[in-house]
Write an enzyme that holds these catalytic residues in place. Structure first.
Site, short mmCIF file in Angstrom:
data_model
loop_
_atom_site.label_atom_id
_atom_site.label_comp_id
_atom_site.label_asym_id
_atom_site.label_seq_id
_atom_site.Cartn_x
_atom_site.Cartn_y
_atom_site.Cartn_z
N HIS A 307 3.70 0.69 5.63
CA HIS A 307 4.62 1.65 5.00
C HIS A 307 4.30 1.71 3.51
O HIS A 307 3.95 0.70 2.90
CB HIS A 307 6.07 1.21 5.19
N ASP A 364 8.81 4.02 13.13
CA ASP A 364 8.20 4.74 14.25
C ASP A 364 7.71 3.82 15.36
O ASP A 364 7.35 4.29 16.44
CB ASP A 364 7.02 5.59 13.73
C1 SDX Z 1 6.99 7.21 8.03
O1 SDX Z 1 7.60 7.35 3.14
C2 SDX Z 1 8.49 7.20 4.05
O2 SDX Z 1 9.62 6.81 3.80
C3 SDX Z 1 8.06 7.57 5.45
C4 SDX Z 1 9.04 7.26 6.56
C5 SDX Z 1 10.30 8.10 6.45
O3 SDX Z 1 11.33 7.67 6.95
O4 SDX Z 1 10.20 9.24 5.94
O5 SDX Z 1 9.39 5.89 6.54
C6 SDX Z 1 8.43 7.58 7.94
O6 SDX Z 1 6.16 8.04 7.73
C7 SDX Z 1 6.62 5.81 8.42
C8 SDX Z 1 5.08 5.58 8.42
C9 SDX Z 1 4.53 6.09 9.77
N1 SDX Z 1 3.04 6.10 9.73
C10 SDX Z 1 2.34 5.23 10.49
O7 SDX Z 1 2.84 4.34 11.18
C11 SDX Z 1 0.83 5.45 10.44
C12 SDX Z 1 0.11 4.11 10.30
N2 SDX Z 1 0.35 3.57 8.93
C13 SDX Z 1 -0.46 4.02 7.91
O8 SDX Z 1 -1.43 4.92 8.07
C14 SDX Z 1 -0.10 3.55 6.50
O9 SDX Z 1 0.40 2.28 6.58
C15 SDX Z 1 0.87 4.44 5.75
C16 SDX Z 1 0.34 5.84 5.68
C17 SDX Z 1 2.21 4.44 6.40
C18 SDX Z 1 1.02 3.88 4.34
O10 SDX Z 1 -0.21 3.99 3.74
P1 SDX Z 1 -0.42 3.55 2.20
O11 SDX Z 1 0.81 3.04 1.58
O12 SDX Z 1 -1.14 4.67 1.52
O13 SDX Z 1 -1.33 2.29 2.32
P2 SDX Z 1 -2.89 2.34 2.38
O14 SDX Z 1 -3.32 3.44 3.31
O15 SDX Z 1 -3.38 2.35 0.97
O16 SDX Z 1 -3.24 0.94 3.09
C19 SDX Z 1 -3.31 -0.28 2.33
C20 SDX Z 1 -4.23 -1.19 3.15
C21 SDX Z 1 -5.58 -0.51 3.48
O17 SDX Z 1 -6.52 -1.54 3.68
P3 SDX Z 1 -7.50 -1.93 2.39
O18 SDX Z 1 -8.15 -0.64 1.94
O19 SDX Z 1 -6.56 -2.54 1.36
O20 SDX Z 1 -8.48 -2.93 3.00
O21 SDX Z 1 -3.63 -1.47 4.42
C22 SDX Z 1 -4.43 -0.93 5.45
C23 SDX Z 1 -5.33 0.12 4.83
O22 SDX Z 1 -6.52 0.27 5.56
N3 SDX Z 1 -3.51 -0.31 6.43
C24 SDX Z 1 -3.65 -0.41 7.75
C25 SDX Z 1 -2.54 0.27 8.28
N4 SDX Z 1 -1.79 0.76 7.29
C26 SDX Z 1 -2.40 0.39 6.14
N5 SDX Z 1 -4.60 -1.00 8.53
C27 SDX Z 1 -4.42 -0.89 9.86
N6 SDX Z 1 -3.37 -0.27 10.47
C28 SDX Z 1 -2.42 0.32 9.70
N7 SDX Z 1 -1.40 0.94 10.26
#
Ligand code: SDX
Length: 428
Positions: A307, A364
């Site tokens: 998140h 989710d």
């Molecule tokens: C919602 O904003 C809100 O409030 C949203 C929400 C709402 O109520 O409106 O809460 C609803 O959208 C919840 C999120 C649902 N999305 C998912 O579940 C999709 C999977 N998660 C992600 O893609 C990700 O975690 C995000 C998009 C939710 C957050 O991404 P960020 O904050 O931009 O973090 P990032 O992409 O910069 O990741 C940081 C690190 C990275 O690794 P490094 O580059 O540091 O090595 O964490 C890793 C990412 O690769 N990472 C994951 C991951 N999420 C982040 N690795 C594997 N699986 C994941 N799910």
């Protein structure tokens, strides 16, 4: 006493920028004079460190896993309130008296129908159309049948627009469900409350006696409450951005629906179930998929994990996980996907990759388990999220307009071509 300003040293000069105080959480540096004074702008991809507005609606602390609607902790709201009351709270800022609640509920029921021409609109969509695309189109089309712009300087006009959209949106969500299943649509029934009415419009079969299942209605009500608002998330920021141009409420919400559709945002609840089903079909090897999610050369992500703000548990996920257990037990459903989800959670939360990146299950991760237990098709999960988030979108749009926020227009750091002259085609 913490500092009330920051000092920027640049080009041999010192510049001071005031701190904007908060009642809870992040304080902000007011950089509104930064470019005029220094010629510099800030750059913050994804706005991870940037406040876009001042708001009084929802507060969340990602480190402590706290979420408050107008100051009330989500755990108390989910346990004691109902979705209609939460819609009033978000829109008006206070819990309603019985009289205020009754008037609000009656106001919504006053619009509990949809123009017949809208039905002809939904008929032209193929059944294969994704419900979120249908919902976004129909919501924007509501403007055609309710063309009067919202007069934000008239509280009664604002209230009527909100009550109208809340009433009609539940029909559009139910109709996209019926369309997907090829079932005739149901119209509203004012003898029911909001969630019961939605449930009946979704599930009432023309050839059978309809019974409201209190366990199902209770689970739906709780899920809608948990999705009602979440401060400046992607879809809410979209509604605010579109509304900042003084675009109408319906069209602004239609844009928010499209933003929510994305698998990184609200579309994740559909992607979680599709992921769990894929793991189950692949023999349930949870460790294999945790390794795939960690592999930078593999674009697989663990949907429902991580998140932008919650760097500890998502309080909504905790509540939904318990509700998933309760509803499956109450309905006597064995769902392999839930077992896989709990295994996935356990394995991931013991793995250094997830622990070091503070990746926990989000809202989710478990919600799809409940929607599936209620017989809602996977493609409808994000529509359910949209119905829950509607009062948040409307409340944030209303606050943006009443605060007279300026039209949103960010700047950029340009790294394209230098100035150059046009070259005729035969000289290229
Ligand atoms: C919602 O904003 C809100 O409030 C949203 C929400 C709402 O109520 O409106 O809460 C609803 O959208 C919840 C999120 C649902 N999305 C998912 O579940 C999709 C999977 N998660 C992600 O893609 C990700 O975690 C995000 C998009 C939710 C957050 O991404 P960020 O904050 O931009 O973090 P990032 O992409 O910069 O990741 C940081 C690190 C990275 O690794 P490094 O580059 O540091 O090595 O964490 C890793 C990412 O690769 N990472 C994951 C991951 N999420 C982040 N690795 C594997 N699986 C994941 N799910």
């Amino acid at each position: 006493m913490s500092d009330n300003k920051v000092v920027l040293n640049y080009g041999g000069n010192s510049y001071e920028y005031p701190i904007v105080e908060s009642t809870l959480g992040d304080r902000g540096i007011d950089i509104s004079k930064l470019r005029d004074q220094t010629g510099l702008i800030t750059l913050d991809l994804g706005y991870k460190n940037t406040g876009a507005t001042i708001s009084e609606i929802t507060y969340l602390d990602g480190d402590k896993g706290e979420l408050y609607y107008r100051g009330y902790p989500i755990e108390q709201i989910a346990d004691k309130s109902n979705f209609t009351e939460v819609m009033y709270l978000l829109l008006h800022g206070e819990l309603p008296t019985q009289d205020q609640f009754s008037k609000f509920e009656a106001g919504i029921k006053n619009y509990n129908y949809i123009a017949d021409e809208m039905k002809r609109l939904i008929d032209v969509f193929p059944r294969s159309a994704h419900p979120m695309g249908v919902l976004s189109s129909l919501t924007s089309a509501l403007t055609a049948f309710n063309p009067k712009a919202v007069d934000v300087n008239s509280p009664s006009d604002l209230d009527h627009a909100a009550e109208m959209l809340i009433a009609k949106f539940s029909h559009l969500c139910a109709w996209t469900y019926r369309k997907k299943l090829g079932l005739p649509i149901n119209h509203g029934d004012n003898s029911l409350n909001y969630v019961e009415n939605f449930y009946r419009m979704c599930f009432r079969r023309p050839n059978e006696e309809f019974h409201l299942d209190p366990v199902v209605v209770g689970a739906l009500d709780k899920l809608l409450i948990l999705h009602a608002d979440h401060e400046q998330n992607c879809s809410t920021s979209t509604v605010r951005m579109v509304g900042s141009a003084h675009t109408g409420l319906f069209a602004s919400v239609s844009a928010g629906i499209s933003a929510l559709w994305g698998p990184l945002h609200g579309g994740a609840n559909q992607a979680v179930i599709e992921m769990l089903e894929m793991i189950e079909q692949d023999g349930g090897d949870v460790a294999k998929y945790v390794e795939k999610a960690k592999n930078k050369d593999d674009n697989f992500r663990l949907m429902g994990f991580g998140h932008r703000v919650y760097k500890n548990f998502d309080p909504r996920a905790t509540i939904i996980k318990k509700a998933a257990d309760d509803i499956l037990n109450s309905l006597g459903i064995e769902d392999k996907a839930l077992d896989i989800a709990m295994q996935l959670e356990r394995v991931a939360l013991e793995d250094e990759y997830f622990v070091s990146r503070k990746l926990y299950p989000n809202v989710d991760f478990y919600s799809g388990i409940i929607y599936r237990a209620l017989g809602i098709p996977t493609e409808m999960f994000t529509v359910m999220f949209a119905l829950g988030r509607l009062p948040g979108w409307i409340s944030q749009w209303k606050e943006m307009r009443l605060h007279n926020d300026p039209i949103g227009r960010p700047r950029q750091v340009y790294q394209g071509a230098q100035k150059r002259d046009y070259i005729a085609m035969n000289a290229r």
